[in-house]
Design an enzyme around this catalytic site. Structure first.
Site, PDB file in Angstrom:
ATOM      1  N   ARG A 106       5.292  15.512  25.159  1.00  0.00           N
ATOM      2  CA  ARG A 106       4.560  16.919  24.106  1.00  0.00           C
ATOM      3  C   ARG A 106       4.609  16.593  23.115  1.00  0.00           C
ATOM      4  O   ARG A 106       6.136  17.299  22.416  1.00  0.00           O
ATOM      5  CB  ARG A 106       4.804  17.550  25.024  1.00  0.00           C
ATOM      6  CG  ARG A 106       3.799  18.300  24.426  1.00  0.00           C
ATOM      7  CD  ARG A 106       3.827  19.991  25.570  1.00  0.00           C
ATOM      8  NE  ARG A 106       2.959  21.227  24.458  1.00  0.00           N
ATOM      9  CZ  ARG A 106       3.609  22.691  24.290  1.00  0.00           C
ATOM     10  NH1 ARG A 106       5.109  22.289  24.754  1.00  0.00           N
ATOM     11  NH2 ARG A 106       3.257  23.344  23.772  1.00  0.00           N
ATOM     12  N   ASN A 155       5.185  27.976  29.380  1.00  0.00           N
ATOM     13  CA  ASN A 155       6.003  27.693  29.773  1.00  0.00           C
ATOM     14  C   ASN A 155       7.014  28.416  29.249  1.00  0.00           C
ATOM     15  O   ASN A 155       6.971  30.083  29.277  1.00  0.00           O
ATOM     16  CB  ASN A 155       6.003  27.858  27.039  1.00  0.00           C
ATOM     17  CG  ASN A 155       5.711  26.713  26.935  1.00  0.00           C
ATOM     18  OD1 ASN A 155       5.016  25.029  27.174  1.00  0.00           O
ATOM     19  ND2 ASN A 155       5.084  26.809  25.166  1.00  0.00           N
ATOM     20  N   HIS A 200       0.198  24.708  17.526  1.00  0.00           N
ATOM     21  CA  HIS A 200       1.450  25.336  17.208  1.00  0.00           C
ATOM     22  C   HIS A 200       1.932  26.171  16.373  1.00  0.00           C
ATOM     23  O   HIS A 200       3.315  25.421  15.865  1.00  0.00           O
ATOM     24  CB  HIS A 200       2.452  23.763  18.093  1.00  0.00           C
ATOM     25  CG  HIS A 200       3.490  24.454  18.539  1.00  0.00           C
ATOM     26  ND1 HIS A 200       3.938  23.911  20.504  1.00  0.00           N
ATOM     27  CD2 HIS A 200       4.491  25.270  18.388  1.00  0.00           C
ATOM     28  CE1 HIS A 200       5.231  24.560  20.240  1.00  0.00           C
ATOM     29  NE2 HIS A 200       5.324  25.182  19.931  1.00  0.00           N
ATOM     30  N   GLU A 233       7.088  23.837  29.055  1.00  0.00           N
ATOM     31  CA  GLU A 233       8.744  24.113  28.512  1.00  0.00           C
ATOM     32  C   GLU A 233       9.850  24.853  28.946  1.00  0.00           C
ATOM     33  O   GLU A 233       9.270  25.384  29.465  1.00  0.00           O
ATOM     34  CB  GLU A 233       8.450  24.069  27.481  1.00  0.00           C
ATOM     35  CG  GLU A 233       7.683  24.161  25.720  1.00  0.00           C
ATOM     36  CD  GLU A 233       7.558  25.022  24.606  1.00  0.00           C
ATOM     37  OE1 GLU A 233       8.243  25.740  24.668  1.00  0.00           O
ATOM     38  OE2 GLU A 233       6.555  24.812  23.525  1.00  0.00           O
ATOM     39  N   TYR A 243      11.130  30.244  30.164  1.00  0.00           N
ATOM     40  CA  TYR A 243      12.633  30.066  29.538  1.00  0.00           C
ATOM     41  C   TYR A 243      13.664  31.810  29.957  1.00  0.00           C
ATOM     42  O   TYR A 243      14.622  31.260  30.410  1.00  0.00           O
ATOM     43  CB  TYR A 243      12.364  31.031  28.328  1.00  0.00           C
ATOM     44  CG  TYR A 243      12.515  29.747  27.435  1.00  0.00           C
ATOM     45  CD1 TYR A 243      13.082  28.300  26.478  1.00  0.00           C
ATOM     46  CD2 TYR A 243      10.415  29.828  26.765  1.00  0.00           C
ATOM     47  CE1 TYR A 243      12.499  27.018  25.946  1.00  0.00           C
ATOM     48  CE2 TYR A 243      10.402  28.477  26.054  1.00  0.00           C
ATOM     49  CZ  TYR A 243      11.209  27.080  25.612  1.00  0.00           C
ATOM     50  OH  TYR A 243      11.168  26.665  24.881  1.00  0.00           O
ATOM     51  N   GLU A 249       1.092  28.855  23.240  1.00  0.00           N
ATOM     52  CA  GLU A 249       1.560  30.411  24.030  1.00  0.00           C
ATOM     53  C   GLU A 249       0.748  31.296  22.875  1.00  0.00           C
ATOM     54  O   GLU A 249       1.068  32.135  21.591  1.00  0.00           O
ATOM     55  CB  GLU A 249       3.089  30.601  23.037  1.00  0.00           C
ATOM     56  CG  GLU A 249       4.240  29.768  23.394  1.00  0.00           C
ATOM     57  CD  GLU A 249       5.309  29.560  23.962  1.00  0.00           C
ATOM     58  OE1 GLU A 249       5.578  30.902  22.861  1.00  0.00           O
ATOM     59  OE2 GLU A 249       6.172  28.870  24.164  1.00  0.00           O
TER      60      GLU A 249
END
Ligand code: BGC
Length: 497
Positions: free
Chosen positions: A123, A334, A167, A402, A336, A214
């Site tokens: 990606r 995404n 992005h 992600e 984290y 995002e």
């Protein structure tokens, strides 16, 4: 963040088991599946690594500004990051993306590296300013050629491209029109005109598209309070819907899929008490459902946001709601980290509200959770929690676009011994695998952030997320332990660390 300390695991585990029972009933009743944190102990821990179907996409992600460099090459225009990074003090060490990791000139080598390590799903994002230097026509054919060459190289190497249209690197010329291009009344048209050029140029080979990366970050980070975050989010949602409408009406014959990449942590409630559960759900509403519900859940914002924000939350027309509802073929996330949530302490009424006082939730971490070099809590169990929550909310296939970790790596020697990154990826994939095989969540892919060390926005090159070390003076690439381990996972050889 405040740290909560936990004295004993036993009562909590008993409580957890009871809550799981309760949660099952809760899910069966159609409510979201959300339960307090419990460490992944017991028989599960020694369970074999889950078996993934052959169709599962193990990949890696990057973005244009963070790796390409070539900021003045091939007729490219300036983005807001080109301008921002050149103002002293904005980026750690005065770093910029002017050269980044020079992917613009070294993409052949990089594609071969992906191929050598068996990463068959990649990606990346397209820089709007390479395709349209000022954000609008004319199209810059040299920019189109660059991405044609990259996509062809990937396909020749047996790698499937997944492409993000936006992005963070807004064309500077658009930004200068009003100070924040997202708020231009014609932003949805500007974005969908750009998207049309991209679909037309590359859609014969690219079959998975992401409109924005995002949008929560674009709306909340670095913006003022009041109604601004909500206006930006509104405009991005409309631009997303417009681009998807263009794709579905004009490029249907390309037979591709389109979506948007949303970011969220997993939000554990602090306890089973109603107010803690409500806080976790409120966090999901303000961070994720703000975007997800208009797209996957009927075309409008969550009721909780409407009730809290009143007139500060913009409204969609009936036609806009119709266009938004179902405007994605999958969910892309995404993730984290995770947090433990309880009610916030914002005074009411708040005289100058910000996003954070609006959400009004206390998010904490446990002192037992390790942290990354970004200071983010490492909580693999959050992956499974998130996936179970998502599948209880929306019936769409899910991609984790992600997930990764920044580690302190001060030399190439320390970088190549990144066994804790291998462990991070291992543990998160294992939790994802449980969601897939035990909870039957329809999750279809997992992409590591990132394949290369790259420019970590305001932190410059000081934060290392890559499975490949990049020396910023020689630009030499050196694969780390994590990439060798990821290859063995992809090859199905060895999951043991
Ligand atoms: C972004 C990446 C970023 C990564 C680590 C994600 O939010 O999409 O651009 O580098 O997180 O901070």
């Amino acid at each position: 963040m405040m740290a909560i300390s936990v004295n004993s695991d036993i009562p909590r585990l008993v409580m957890f088991r009871c809550f799981v029972l309760f949660a099952n009933v809760f899910v069966a009743a159609g409510a979201p599946w959300i339960y307090p944190y419990a460490p992944d102990v017991g028989p599960d821990k020694s369970d074999p690594f889950p078996v993934f179907p052959d169709s599962f996409a193990f990949g890696a992600s990057t973005s244009a500004y963070q790796i390409e460099g070539g900021w003045l090459s091939g007729g490219k225009g300036f983005s807001i990051w080109d301008a921002f990074s050149h103002i002293p003090g904005n980026i750690a060490n005065g770093d910029t993306g002017d050269v980044a990791i020079d992917h613009y000139n070294r993409f052949h080598e990089d594609v071969l590296l992906l191929q050598r390590f068996g990463v068959k799903h990649y990606r990346f994002s397209i820089a709007w300013t390479r395709i349209m230097p000022t954000g609008v026509e004319p199209v810059n054919e040299q920019g189109v050629k660059f991405y044609n060459d990259l996509i062809n190289a990937l396909i020749d190497a047996g790698i499937t491209p997944y492409v993000t249209l936006f992005h963070s690197d807004m064309p500077l010329a658009l930004q200068l029109r009003n100070g924040n291009a997202f708020l231009l009344p014609d932003f949805p048209k500007l974005f969908s005109d750009y998207a049309r050029v991209v679909f037309r140029s590359f859609g014969d080979r690219v079959k998975t598209w992401f409109t924005f990366n995002e949008p929560w970050c674009s709306a909340v980070l670095g913006t003022s309070g009041g109604e601004v975050p909500y206006q930006i989010a509104h405009s991005i949602l409309l631009a997303h819907a417009e681009a998807v409408a263009v794709y579905r009406s004009e490029f249907k014959s390309q037979l591709g899929a389109v979506g948007i990449v949303l970011n969220t942590a997993h939000f554990f409630p602090g306890s089973t008490h109603a107010e803690d559960v409500a806080s976790a759900l409120r966090s999901y509403d303000f961070n994720f459902n703000w975007f997800a519900q208009p797209i996957y859940g009927g075309g409008d914002y969550p009721d909780v946001m409407r009730r809290s924000l009143g007139q500060r939350l913009p409204t969609f027309t009936a036609e806009q709601r119709k266009k938004l509802n179902g405007s994605a073929d999958f969910i892309a996330i995404n993730i984290y980290s995770a947090s433990i949530n309880s009610p916030g302490t914002t005074p009411f009424p708040d005289p100058s509200p910000t996003f954070w006082s609006d959400i009004n939730v206390t998010s904490a971490t446990l002192s037992s959770w390790p942290t990354s070099d970004m200071g983010w809590a490492i909580v693999p169990e959050g992956m499974r929690g998130l996936l179970r929550y998502l599948s209880s909310m929306y019936k769409y296939p899910i991609y984790i676009t992600e997930n990764g970790v920044a580690l302190q790596e001060t030399s190439v020697e320390s970088a190549v011994n990144d066994t804790s990154r291998s462990q991070f990826i291992h543990d998160h994939i294992k939790e994802l695998g449980k969601a897939l095989t035990v909870d039957n969540v329809d999750v279809r892919g997992y992409f590591v952030w990132s394949i290369f060390d790259n420019l970590e926005w305001g932190s410059g090159f000081t934060k290392k997320f890559g499975m490949v070390h990049v020396d910023h003076s020689t630009l030499d690439r050196t694969p780390k332990h994590s990439l060798y381990w990821y290859k063995s996972l992809i090859d199905g050889d060895d999951f043991v660390l």
